[in-house]
Design a protein around this motif. Structure first.
Motif, PDB file in Angstrom:
ATOM      1  N   GLU A 101      -2.145   5.966   2.149  1.00  0.00           N
ATOM      2  CA  GLU A 101      -1.475   7.180   2.614  1.00  0.00           C
ATOM      3  C   GLU A 101      -1.029   7.050   4.069  1.00  0.00           C
ATOM      4  O   GLU A 101       0.040   7.547   4.445  1.00  0.00           O
ATOM      5  CB  GLU A 101      -2.389   8.394   2.458  1.00  0.00           C
TER       6      GLU A 101
ATOM      7  N   LEU B  84       0.818  -1.206   0.000  1.00  0.00           N
ATOM      8  CA  LEU B  84       0.000   0.000   0.000  1.00  0.00           C
ATOM      9  C   LEU B  84       0.856   1.261   0.000  1.00  0.00           C
ATOM     10  O   LEU B  84       0.569   2.223  -0.725  1.00  0.00           O
ATOM     11  CB  LEU B  84      -0.924  -0.007   1.226  1.00  0.00           C
TER      12      LEU B  84
ATOM     13  N   SER C 195       2.195  11.597   1.013  1.00  0.00           N
ATOM     14  CA  SER C 195       1.016  10.935   1.576  1.00  0.00           C
ATOM     15  C   SER C 195      -0.206  11.854   1.612  1.00  0.00           C
ATOM     16  O   SER C 195      -0.981  11.857   2.567  1.00  0.00           O
ATOM     17  CB  SER C 195       1.323  10.411   2.993  1.00  0.00           C
TER      18      SER C 195
ATOM     19  N   ALA D 154       1.056   4.924  -2.778  1.00  0.00           N
ATOM     20  CA  ALA D 154       0.727   6.303  -2.414  1.00  0.00           C
ATOM     21  C   ALA D 154       1.803   7.252  -2.936  1.00  0.00           C
ATOM     22  O   ALA D 154       2.977   6.894  -3.059  1.00  0.00           O
ATOM     23  CB  ALA D 154       0.591   6.435  -0.906  1.00  0.00           C
TER      24      ALA D 154
ATOM     25  N   ARG E  65     -10.090  12.163   2.501  1.00  0.00           N
ATOM     26  CA  ARG E  65      -9.511  11.617   1.272  1.00  0.00           C
ATOM     27  C   ARG E  65      -8.396  10.612   1.543  1.00  0.00           C
ATOM     28  O   ARG E  65      -7.990   9.893   0.635  1.00  0.00           O
ATOM     29  CB  ARG E  65      -8.963  12.753   0.405  1.00  0.00           C
ATOM     30  N   HIS E  66      -7.928  10.574   2.759  1.00  0.00           N
ATOM     31  CA  HIS E  66      -6.819   9.666   3.062  1.00  0.00           C
ATOM     32  C   HIS E  66      -7.308   8.233   3.213  1.00  0.00           C
ATOM     33  O   HIS E  66      -8.329   7.976   3.857  1.00  0.00           O
ATOM     34  CB  HIS E  66      -6.093  10.111   4.330  1.00  0.00           C
ATOM     35  N   SER E  67      -6.537   7.322   2.627  1.00  0.00           N
ATOM     36  CA  SER E  67      -6.834   5.893   2.711  1.00  0.00           C
ATOM     37  C   SER E  67      -5.747   5.192   3.496  1.00  0.00           C
ATOM     38  O   SER E  67      -4.781   5.816   3.971  1.00  0.00           O
ATOM     39  CB  SER E  67      -6.915   5.296   1.298  1.00  0.00           C
ATOM     40  N   ARG E  68      -5.858   3.884   3.617  1.00  0.00           N
ATOM     41  CA  ARG E  68      -4.824   3.120   4.315  1.00  0.00           C
ATOM     42  C   ARG E  68      -3.479   3.245   3.609  1.00  0.00           C
ATOM     43  O   ARG E  68      -2.432   3.152   4.244  1.00  0.00           O
ATOM     44  CB  ARG E  68      -5.236   1.656   4.434  1.00  0.00           C
TER      45      ARG E  68
END
Length: 520
Positions: free
Chosen positions: A387, A343, A351, A347, A382-385
């Protein structure tokens, strides 16, 4: 191809492999290494640490010997090596750790670990009384990590123990005494005890006199590569070794580890991504800049500095366990790490404007502030795992850059830098650290203390004429990461924000501590 001379051990000793043993904070590891460097087999045994009071950390030295006796036969079996094929044994262990023995060579009390803080008051008193002398003679500043304050604490709080001491060993020296019956140490461990005299290369009567410690309890000082004896018949039966197998003196774990990755010239450095993050750098002279530590190198006339953070891979693990680990308790932790790594690679740098400060246990260098707290700054919907994973990698890389900037501030420039430790396996993390620090990073083929201990043994029995020759023959590199100019420039700007937010949040961290933990 290994020559027939090297199959005979170069100096007449027969064998075809070396045994390196390292006593770490949580386990003892035995590695069987071929004469030309490849790892043939290894095994590790856990070591229990007891915490009888807040801030205390102790281990039973007899448990170390039991762990050695379990790990060595397993390592030999994994390597397919018979006991008689081991040409020599090298040992290492954590610095600073004293083992106090009575007249029968039996431990009088548990060993106090370097992470123990009970001797803080004694360290402060020693620094106030003789700080300049201690640094001049033994290169470092007194704090609870070092042996001299620990011994002062024992004299004050356990005088009945101090009165019975007939021999003092550092941790690796106790293991070796149990193997060979001999009693000695090396100068890097003497400096690690904060009881050395740089002028003589031995123990300092002046520093020992500060606590009235008897000189007759201190072991002779020899070169780390010196063969000091052979494995006794009783130790051979217990550990599965051949009687008479040569054993060298060895040194502390950081000294042999730094040597074992090939750092044998001034300016060579290393970044260790383990529980803590550590920066090492070799120098052609002692560099006394406390609280940065300074130790003698395996090579005579060479030194190295070491400075570290509090949380590196431990932060990575905490984020894994807290945010990424499935609810299934049986989930494979290594697989979760691999998914985090995948992951993070997807990114973008930065991040998405998310910063992570990895101060889960306060921070050592360069802030030396136990009240700092970890944080994520800049989270949005907007941040996911992906980032979050990358922000963790970047935040720890920024903490490593803090160490690099500290070293540069005292005049220590870094040339080639090896990256070691469990975190070094990640190509993504290696590249991020290269981009953040601007350093060229090299991943060695072998990078732990047990390998370094085996290499010290190889020099000791004459397989190689000197340590540099051993490095040239046995140390390999398997990957390299170069900083990318555009990403490096971007990370320079982001590092400024990392520092700015750290400075802004530090007083808030202190207020939080006062509010929720007023008694600590």
């Amino acid at each position: 191809m290994v020559s027939r001379d090297k199959e005979r051990g170069g100096n007449g000793a027969r064998g075809r492999a070396l045994l390196g043993v390292d006593l770490g904070a949580g386990s003892l590891k035995a590695s069987v290494v071929a004469f030309d460097g490849p790892l043939l087999g290894e095994a590790a045994e856990p070591i229990e640490t007891r915490h009888p009071r807040f801030g205390w950390a102790e281990q039973d030295p007899r448990a170390w010997v039991a762990a050695l006796n379990r790990a060595v036969p397993r390592a030999l079996e994994a390597a397919g090596i018979a006991a008689g094929e081991v040409a020599a044994v090298g040992l290492s262990a954590g610095a600073h750790i004293p083992v106090l023995l009575d007249q029968d060579d039996q431990p009088l009390r548990p060993a106090i670990l370097w992470s123990d803080t009970r001797a803080s008051a004694e360290a402060a008193e020693l620094h106030a009384r003789a700080g300049a002398l201690i640094q001049e003679r033994s290169l470092n500043k007194a704090n609870a990590t070092w042996t001299l304050p620990m011994l002062a604490w024992i004299q004050r709080h356990e005088p009945e123990v101090a009165a019975k001491v007939r021999k003092l060993c550092l941790a690796k020296d106790y293991l070796r005494l149990c193997l060979t019956g001999t009693w000695e140490t090396d100068f890097s461990d003497v400096i690690g005890a904060l009881m050395g005299d740089l002028r003589s290369g031995g123990w300092s009567e002046e520093l020992c006199a500060l606590i009235d410690w008897p000189m007759e309890t201190l072991p002779p000082v020899v070169a780390p590569t010196q063969v000091v004896g052979g494995v006794t018949a009783a130790a051979a039966r217990a550990a599965g070794l051949a009687p008479g197998t040569p054993v060298v003196c060895g040194s502390n774990d950081t000294t042999v580890e730094f040597f074992g990755i090939g750092a044998v010239e001034p300016g060579m450095g290393a970044i260790k991504l383990a529980t803590a993050g550590v920066l090492f750098s070799a120098a052609d002279r002692p560099l006394v800049n406390p609280p940065i530590s300074c130790y003698p190198h395996i090579l005579p006339g060479l030194y190295y500095i070491a400075t570290g953070t509090n949380s590196c891979a431990s932060s990575h693990r905490w984020v894994r366990d807290t945010l990424f680990q499935p609810n299934d308790a049986a989930a494979d932790g290594a697989a979760v790490f691999a998914e985090m790594d995948r992951l993070a690679a997807t990114a973008a740098p930065g991040s998405g404007g998310l910063l992570f400060h990895p101060y889960l246990q306060g921070e050592r260098a360069p802030y030396w502030d136990p009240l700092l707290r970890a944080d994520f700054v800049g989270l949005t919907m907007r941040h996911s795992r992906a980032e979050i994973a990358r922000a963790v990698y970047e935040g720890i890389a920024f903490s490593i850059r803090d160490l690099v900037e500290q070293a540069r501030a005292v005049g220590q420039e870094l040339a080639e830098v090896k990256v070691i430790g469990g975190g070094a396996k990640s190509a993504t993390w290696r590249q991020i650290i290269a981009d953040v620090t601007g350093l060229s990073l090299v991943l060695p083929g072998n990078g732990d203390a047990s390998f370094g201990a085996a290499l010290v043994a190889a020099v000791g029995i004459g397989l190689f004429p000197d340590p540099r020759a051993a490095v040239e023959a046995c140390v390999t590199s398997v990957a390299r990461a170069e900083p990318a100019p555009k990403r490096q420039a971007f990370y320079d700007d982001l590092f400024d924000l990392y520092r700015e937010t750290q400075q802004a949040l530090a007083p808030i961290n202190h207020k939080l501590h006062a509010l929720v933990d007023p008694k600590t």
